[in-house]
Scaffold this active site. Structure first.
Site, PDB file in Angstrom:
ATOM      1  N   ASP A  17      88.090 -32.847   5.164  1.00 54.09           N
ATOM      2  CA  ASP A  17      87.279 -33.915   5.747  1.00 54.09           C
ATOM      3  C   ASP A  17      88.055 -35.226   5.711  1.00 54.09           C
ATOM      4  OD1 ASP A  17      84.575 -35.163   6.520  1.00 54.09           O
ATOM      5  OD2 ASP A  17      85.122 -36.299   4.726  1.00 54.09           O
ATOM      6  N   ASP A 116      86.159 -34.832  12.719  1.00 55.24           N
ATOM      7  CA  ASP A 116      86.798 -35.272  11.474  1.00 55.24           C
ATOM      8  C   ASP A 116      86.744 -34.229  10.362  1.00 55.24           C
ATOM      9  OD1 ASP A 116      84.084 -35.371  11.040  1.00 55.24           O
ATOM     10  OD2 ASP A 116      84.094 -37.323  10.046  1.00 55.24           O
ATOM     11  N   GLU A 117      86.441 -32.990  10.707  1.00 60.96           N
ATOM     12  CA  GLU A 117      86.318 -31.958   9.667  1.00 60.96           C
ATOM     13  C   GLU A 117      86.792 -30.604  10.210  1.00 60.96           C
ATOM     14  OE1 GLU A 117      82.648 -30.351   6.918  1.00 60.96           O
ATOM     15  OE2 GLU A 117      82.764 -32.485   7.362  1.00 60.96           O
TER      16      GLU A 117
END
Length: 420
Positions: A17, A116-117
């Site tokens: 993350d 974003d992960e």
């Protein structure tokens, strides 16, 4: 019943993350350090009520500004930078980060969960990169060196455990691992249940009615009673509470929770029912398109209406299950209208959400003796999707989108719901 963990695969899954991704990217673009800079990313710097999409860690810690705050909540402090979202830049950075992951594992071992992960399956990389902790450290260092961004990495034997480890421990420590041996010590004490990945607020309320308030209580609740109450999802809840997840990399963690939805915070107050219905129709079009793109159809249609905070806020969220699965815009819209007429209480609307769940493959069509148009209507939906895919989302719009109530034309110029 005792879980035999030796009978389940023990993979090595990373859940990576990016910390405050949007805000960190914007800070780096300005030549600033995300870990020391006060910076907020908002949807539109020209609107006082614009939502804060991301904030750097110092802004969260020292000023209490976080995702979901409003522009007017940000103090007038010369140290604070306020910038518009740059979604195209964020997406390009996300793609570049995926390419960084590809240096360490094959592309089929990478699942981009969100911008974003990501999940990485790193089994078999020991001889190349060292043990899993050495690899995690190397990825963190490369991320910082090449992009100026920080990340946290949760490690687990499956996607579920890696994600839970990330959310509940690694985000504080940087790198952490959860194993099957630690399920009782680390997973079972988790409360409220909504902290458990895959359990939303409505499922949490249903579990509360059974007297279940921690993951440990869920794990020790009779499996057959959970299955009786929730069907196949009850079985999944039971095993997930024991840290067991057999999903392949990239597969949905909760198969029963697959749905297609659209939620929209309106840019102004909507007081006229006719205008609200116009937006609902636009959103039904989008939900239907998303379902068709995945070749799916659903039976349960949900409508959520959020009222203006000026009138006390609140709202309603109601669902209706129809006889046959659908992904046709007007069928979804008619059901939403029924829910709207039944539950709307003539207040100012600022938020609308629509979803299609109880999903099946769209490989069959129930014919109606009294309506021969259905096959053609279904086919038209797919044709319209193909045109929009080729020429853009605004290539074909319904007439309501050209009224003052319509929002589709504005949203069609955005990337990820925000300015590019």
């Amino acid at each position: 019943m005792r879980i035999d963990y030796d009978s389940f695969p023990k993979r090595t899954i990373f859940c990576v993350d990016m910390k405050s991704f949007y805000a960190s990217c914007s800070a780096v673009l300005l030549g600033l350090d995300p870990l020391t800079t006060y910076l907020a990313v908002v949807g539109d710097t020209e609107r006082e009520g614009s939502v804060v999409l991301a904030a750097t860690p110092p802004l969260k810690q020292d000023f209490g500004i976080k995702t979901g705050s409003r522009l007017f909540d940000i103090p007038n402090d010369p140290r604070i930078h306020i910038v518009n979202a740059q979604m195209s830049t964020y997406l390009k950075t996300s793609i570049a980060i995926t390419e960084l992951f590809h240096r360490y594992v094959p592309m089929e071992c990478i699942h981009t969960y969100s911008v974003d992960e990501s999940f990485l399956q790193v089994d078999g990389t020991t001889r190349l990169w060292g043990d899993k902790f050495s690899l995690a450290e190397q990825i963190k260092e490369e991320m910082q060196k090449e992009f100026g961004l920080s990340c946290a990495i949760g490690i687990g034997p499956n996607m579920l455990m890696a994600k839970l480890c990330l959310d509940l421990e690694a985000k504080k420590k940087g790198i952490a691992e959860w194993t099957y041996d630690q399920v009782e010590a680390k997973l079972w004490p988790v409360s409220p249940l909504s902290k458990m990945w895959g359990i939303g607020t409505r499922m949490e309320e249903r579990l509360h009615r059974l007297g279940i308030r921690t993951v440990g209580q869920l794990a020790n609740y009779p499996r057959h009673l959970l299955e009786k109450k929730f069907g196949v999802m009850g079985n999944q809840l039971y095993y997930h509470a024991h840290g067991v997840d057999l999903s392949d990399l990239g597969a949905p963690i909760m198969q029963g929770q697959i749905s297609f939805g659209k939620s929209q915070m309106l840019l102004r107050d909507y007081t006229k029912k006719k205008e609200i219905k116009h937006v609902i129709l636009e959103m039904c079009e989008e939900v239907a398109r998303r379902a068709r793109t995945a070749n799916k159809a659903g039976r349960t249609i949900s409508l959520g209406i959020g009222y203006s905070k000026k009138e006390g806020g609140g709202g309603f969220h109601r669902s209706q299950t129809i006889a046959e699965p659908t992904n046709m815009t007007m069928e979804i819209y008619q059901t939403c209208l029924q829910l709207f007429e039944k539950h709307f209480d003539e207040r100012t609307v600022r938020k609308i959400s629509i979803s299609l769940s109880n999903v099946v493959d769209d490989d069959q069509l129930q014919l109606n003796l009294f309506d021969h148009r259905k096959p053609k209507q279904r086919e038209i939906g797919y044709v319209m999707d193909a045109i929009r895919q080729k020429y853009g989302s605004n290539a074909l719009l319904r007439a309501v989108s050209y009224t003052t109530a319509g929002t589709a034309r504005h949203r069609g110029r955005l990337v990820g719901g925000h300015k590019a």
